[in-house]
Enzyme design. Structure first.
Site, PDB file in Angstrom:
ATOM      1  N   GLU A  12      61.286 -18.952  38.651  1.00 35.47           N
ATOM      2  CA  GLU A  12      59.890 -19.334  38.388  1.00 35.47           C
ATOM      3  C   GLU A  12      59.059 -19.297  39.657  1.00 35.47           C
ATOM      4  O   GLU A  12      58.612 -20.331  40.148  1.00 35.47           O
ATOM      5  CB  GLU A  12      59.829 -20.783  37.896  1.00 35.47           C
ATOM      6  CG  GLU A  12      60.393 -21.041  36.565  1.00 35.47           C
ATOM      7  CD  GLU A  12      60.667 -22.526  36.375  1.00 35.47           C
ATOM      8  OE1 GLU A  12      60.958 -22.887  35.241  1.00 35.47           O
ATOM      9  OE2 GLU A  12      60.598 -23.307  37.339  1.00 35.47           O
ATOM     10  N   PRO A  13      58.832 -18.138  40.230  1.00 30.74           N
ATOM     11  CA  PRO A  13      58.035 -18.090  41.453  1.00 30.74           C
ATOM     12  C   PRO A  13      56.542 -18.253  41.165  1.00 30.74           C
ATOM     13  O   PRO A  13      56.019 -17.676  40.203  1.00 30.74           O
ATOM     14  CB  PRO A  13      58.322 -16.682  41.988  1.00 30.74           C
ATOM     15  CG  PRO A  13      58.730 -15.882  40.794  1.00 30.74           C
ATOM     16  CD  PRO A  13      59.274 -16.821  39.760  1.00 30.74           C
ATOM     17  N   GLY A  14      55.875 -19.046  41.973  1.00 29.11           N
ATOM     18  CA  GLY A  14      54.416 -19.171  41.856  1.00 29.11           C
ATOM     19  C   GLY A  14      53.780 -18.637  43.124  1.00 29.11           C
ATOM     20  O   GLY A  14      53.200 -17.554  43.159  1.00 29.11           O
ATOM     21  N   ARG A  15      53.983 -19.409  44.206  1.00 30.60           N
ATOM     22  CA  ARG A  15      53.387 -19.069  45.502  1.00 30.60           C
ATOM     23  C   ARG A  15      53.721 -17.648  45.949  1.00 30.60           C
ATOM     24  O   ARG A  15      52.863 -16.920  46.444  1.00 30.60           O
ATOM     25  CB  ARG A  15      53.920 -20.063  46.537  1.00 30.60           C
ATOM     26  CG  ARG A  15      53.277 -19.986  47.888  1.00 30.60           C
ATOM     27  CD  ARG A  15      54.043 -20.867  48.883  1.00 30.60           C
ATOM     28  NE  ARG A  15      54.441 -22.127  48.308  1.00 30.60           N
ATOM     29  CZ  ARG A  15      53.769 -23.262  48.414  1.00 30.60           C
ATOM     30  NH1 ARG A  15      52.643 -23.291  49.104  1.00 30.60           N
ATOM     31  NH2 ARG A  15      54.205 -24.370  47.850  1.00 30.60           N
ATOM     32  N   CYS A  19      32.187 -34.425  53.495  1.00 28.94           N
ATOM     33  CA  CYS A  19      32.010 -35.621  54.319  1.00 28.94           C
ATOM     34  C   CYS A  19      33.337 -36.338  54.500  1.00 28.94           C
ATOM     35  O   CYS A  19      33.576 -37.388  53.897  1.00 28.94           O
ATOM     36  CB  CYS A  19      30.990 -36.543  53.676  1.00 28.94           C
ATOM     37  SG  CYS A  19      29.348 -35.938  53.961  1.00 28.94           S
ATOM     38  N   GLU A  20      34.233 -35.732  55.275  1.00 21.90           N
ATOM     39  CA  GLU A  20      35.552 -36.290  55.560  1.00 21.90           C
ATOM     40  C   GLU A  20      36.009 -35.702  56.880  1.00 21.90           C
ATOM     41  O   GLU A  20      36.020 -34.476  57.016  1.00 21.90           O
ATOM     42  CB  GLU A  20      36.577 -35.833  54.511  1.00 21.90           C
ATOM     43  CG  GLU A  20      36.459 -36.472  53.189  1.00 21.90           C
ATOM     44  CD  GLU A  20      37.713 -37.281  52.818  1.00 21.90           C
ATOM     45  OE1 GLU A  20      37.651 -37.958  51.812  1.00 21.90           O
ATOM     46  OE2 GLU A  20      38.713 -37.214  53.568  1.00 21.90           O
ATOM     47  N   TYR A  72      47.752 -22.360  44.915  1.00 25.23           N
ATOM     48  CA  TYR A  72      47.359 -23.771  45.028  1.00 25.23           C
ATOM     49  C   TYR A  72      46.045 -23.955  45.783  1.00 25.23           C
ATOM     50  O   TYR A  72      45.834 -24.961  46.439  1.00 25.23           O
ATOM     51  CB  TYR A  72      48.490 -24.603  45.658  1.00 25.23           C
ATOM     52  CG  TYR A  72      49.809 -24.403  44.942  1.00 25.23           C
ATOM     53  CD1 TYR A  72      50.016 -24.940  43.671  1.00 25.23           C
ATOM     54  CD2 TYR A  72      50.828 -23.631  45.508  1.00 25.23           C
ATOM     55  CE1 TYR A  72      51.208 -24.731  42.992  1.00 25.23           C
ATOM     56  CE2 TYR A  72      52.029 -23.417  44.836  1.00 25.23           C
ATOM     57  CZ  TYR A  72      52.208 -23.967  43.584  1.00 25.23           C
ATOM     58  OH  TYR A  72      53.383 -23.765  42.915  1.00 25.23           O
TER      59      TYR A  72
END
Ligand code: LLP
Length: 449
Positions: free
Chosen positions: A301-304, A372-373, A401
């Site tokens: 199940e590869p995603g990246r 604003c962080e 992602y």
């Protein structure tokens, strides 16, 4: 003092499918990214779809010599869109979804239900019902409450369902804690050490509609070595052998999850997909020989590793702030709202000035987002040519992602997504607008009607 980076070093930074035009612009899949920024605006996610398809085909090819069937299921939590699901529907690939939302979009795109696997540690009864009613290929069973719900739903619908049992094998992957899932103390799956898996197998063996076809384990993400997969395979095959005699459990499928690492920055040296595939096949065959156990199908199940390197984000440079002897910040028009990974996992990225790729680097800067962080930093310390307002910064390997974890923090509209295929660009997801916000909002007048 840092050393001046030469243009040859810059070329090394480029990812597959990238070239530099005569005007010194970054091209992806033959398309000028500066022109893309002008046409669609920024921030902009750009996906090289030919590269996505290449990755899938590389995995499939690598498993070709395996004696049993294999399945590559794209883990679409990494990036999902109607257009991508449509494009993948015609490919020899399965799909891993983790919510009713992903399932809905995949089915709307015409992705064949029987090639979809459904994951998750808290699937709702409604999600399970929709999955089964639509004839989904397989559910990855995560816990006892889910099993009870499945028993009820399959009984009511009088429908059979294939399940894989998700096992937490007690194997720690060498990666960030938040993306490590194989260790015992994990919210996912049935714990192997305490005997939960035996309990679930016992229940499944007497089930009427639920057909346990195999085991699943996912040890974590962004993994650069094969040893974790080998250890999982060894452990699960030995257990499957025990359960064959105790419960007549038949391991038809062994799913070893995803997690194959990719290149984010120059120093990352990921293994090629074929090396992972080879190691997995070898380990499965070795165990199967030793145990005299029939070879199972291998699923991954590869995603990246499918979409990560194929995605690039284009930003426009805005303001800058130089603190003498300390640091120079340059700010871009996106940041943690379109890429939360640096803030959440201390993830590192690199990139180039898309409109002057090959110019010599003259300064070291840090790239800040516009939220604003203080933590909204995309890249600390990157060497770049002289930067001016309105320059286009291309940040590499943002395909996994990024969009899928994007937010509207500070009411920043989610960027558009453009697909590149065969040297042509097309809009896959339009940019969010302020009016899109209003579609969800209920005014005082409407609330008090
Ligand atoms: N299978 C299962 C059961 C998973 O939980 C995951 C990822 C995958 C497959 C796909 O893993 P991949 O091949 O993409 O590494 N948001 C984090 C990653 C979370 C991974 C969640 N599960 C990040 O940005 O790094």
């Amino acid at each position: 003092m840092w050393d001046k980076m030469t243009s040859t070093d810059f070329n090394k930074r480029l990812m597959d499918g990238m070239t530099i035009s005569e005007e010194n612009h970054l091209k992806i899949n033959g398309v000028d990214t500066v022109a893309l920024a002008e046409k669609y605006g920024t921030p902009l996610y750009v996906y090289d779809i030919d590269l996505v398809l290449n990755k899938i085909r590389s995995f499939k090819d690598a498993f070709k010599c395996y004696e049993k069937k294999t399945q590559v299921a794209y883990a679409s939590k990494a990036f999902s869109s109607l257009a991508l699901y449509e494009r993948l529907a015609g490919e020899d690939v399965s799909l891993d979804v983790v919510s009713g939302g992903e399932l809905y979009l995949a089915l709307k795109a015409g992705f064949p239900a029987d090639r979809i696997h459904f994951h998750g540690n808290n699937k709702s009864s409604r999600e399970l019902r929709e999955a089964i009613a639509n004839g989904i290929g397989c559910i990855v069973l995560d816990n006892f409450i889910e099993l009870t719900m499945l028993e009820e739903i399959t009984e009511q619908l009088q429908k059979n369902i294939n399940v894989l049992i998700r096992v937490t094998p007690g194997i720690h992957a060498h990666t960030h804690d938040y993306i490590s899932t194989g260790q015992e103390d994990s919210k996912f799956g049935f714990d192997l050490a305490s005997g939960q898996v035996e309990k679930v197998i016992e229940r499944l063996m007497s089930s009427t509609y639920i057909n346990a076809i195999g085991l699943h384990a996912h040890i974590g993400s962004q993994i650069f070595e094969v040893s974790g997969y080998e250890a999982v395979i060894d452990k699960l095959m030995k257990k499957a052998d025990e359960w064959r005699s105790t419960y007549q459990f038949n391991l038809e499928v062994l799913n070893v999850g995803g997690g194959f690492g990719i290149r984010y920055v120059e120093n990352d040296a990921p293994l090629s997909l074929s090396v992972f595939a080879e190691a997995i096949m070898t380990a499965v065959k070795k165990s199967s020989n030793e145990l005299n156990l029939e070879l199972p199908e291998i699923w991954i199940e590869p995603g990246r590793s499918i979409v990560g390197e194929a995605g690039t984000t284009l930003y426009t440079v805005g303001t800058e702030k130089e603190i003498p002897e300390v640091r120079k910040y340059i700010s871009v028009d996106g940041g943690m709202a379109d890429n939360i990974r640096p803030a959440l996992y201390q993830a590192t990225y690199t990139g180039v000035l898309a409109n002057r790729v090959n110019d010599d680097s003259v300064e070291k800067v840090s790239v800040a987002g516009k939220a604003c962080e203080s933590g909204d930093m995309l890249i600390w310390d990157i060497e770049l040519p002289e930067i001016n307002q309105s320059d286009i910064l291309a940040v590499f390997s943002t395909g996994a992602y990024g969009y899928s974890m994007a937010s509207n923090y500070n009411r920043l509209p989610r960027p558009a997504v453009v697909f590149l295929e065969n040297g042509e660009d097309s809009l896959a997801i339009r940019r969010e607008t302020y009016d899109d916000y209003l579609n969800l909002e209920i005014s005082h007048a409407d609330r008090t009607k």
